[in-house]
Design an enzyme around this catalytic site. Sequence first.
Site, PDB file in Angstrom:
ATOM      1  N   ASP A 152      -4.982   9.193   9.545  1.00  0.00           N
ATOM      2  CA  ASP A 152      -3.606   8.826   9.877  1.00  0.00           C
ATOM      3  C   ASP A 152      -3.174   9.306  11.255  1.00  0.00           C
ATOM      4  O   ASP A 152      -3.465  10.429  11.664  1.00  0.00           O
ATOM      5  CB  ASP A 152      -2.644   9.389   8.833  1.00  0.00           C
ATOM      6  CG  ASP A 152      -2.903   8.813   7.446  1.00  0.00           C
ATOM      7  OD1 ASP A 152      -3.351   7.653   7.389  1.00  0.00           O
ATOM      8  OD2 ASP A 152      -2.677   9.521   6.457  1.00  0.00           O
TER       9      ASP A 152
ATOM     10  N   GLU B  20       0.861  -1.178   0.000  1.00  0.00           N
ATOM     11  CA  GLU B  20       0.000   0.000   0.000  1.00  0.00           C
ATOM     12  C   GLU B  20       0.903   1.237   0.000  1.00  0.00           C
ATOM     13  O   GLU B  20       1.750   1.389   0.883  1.00  0.00           O
ATOM     14  CB  GLU B  20      -0.908   0.003   1.234  1.00  0.00           C
ATOM     15  CG  GLU B  20      -1.860   1.190   1.282  1.00  0.00           C
ATOM     16  CD  GLU B  20      -2.697   1.204   2.559  1.00  0.00           C
ATOM     17  OE1 GLU B  20      -2.704   0.184   3.284  1.00  0.00           O
ATOM     18  OE2 GLU B  20      -3.310   2.250   2.852  1.00  0.00           O
TER      19      GLU B  20
END
Length: 256
Positions: free
Chosen positions: A56, A45
């Site tokens: 995140d 990824e």
Amino acid sequence: MESKRLLLKKEKKAFVPYIMAGDGGLETLKDKLLFLQESGADAVEIGIPFSDPVADGPTIQEAGIRAHSSGTTLRKVLENVETFKTEISIPLILMTYLNPLVAYGFEKFSEDAANAGISGCIIPDLPLEEEDLILPELEQKGISLIRLVTLTTPIGRIKEIGSRARGFIYAVTVTGITGARNNFSEDLAAFLSSVKGSSKVPVLAGFGVSNAEQVREVCKHCDGVIVGSKIIDLFEQGDLNGIKQLVNTVEGVSLT
């Protein structure tokens, strides 16, 4: 041009590392991908730096800041990957947010991503109800849209996502952002079991998985794991042996 299909091996649990494109300089991306491929990763990824990365945690945010500071953009990443795509045999999955795609243009992005050999795309802020904005263009190029489900996703929605799924389903193991955790919810096993029961494609779990013990534990209930923050930390420390050991953890996990 149509991209190569996103297929994961059925004879083993999958390990998918996450890296931030441009962290350490975009010129390092090829070497990192080749190293992860040679280390046994089943796919990689690739994160794209973005100014408002709502999913995140601190480690990936800091990697994104480093990459952004070095001038990394979505367009530059795709141009870079296209130059060495013939050397990469495992699927590459882009993780990016919706705004950069709107700015790029959905049709042009899909075309350039296919030309770069991208097999899948994760867009965490794209809700199911709005995915027709880009889904036709992705499907026309053979790129799988990877959808996420979480511990708080209602079972009806999990089933709907499962019926549409291509490539794999990304099961988020925590209620929060990415980053290492000491433990998981007691409901995680039942959650992963319900997701697996709702789709014919593999279910990979991510967010919070950061060590071999967690990889083995989570893999008991799904088809593999995605590990991001720990991989970024190990690359930052230059601990390539540590990355190899973590990637190879899945080799000892029995299929369920």
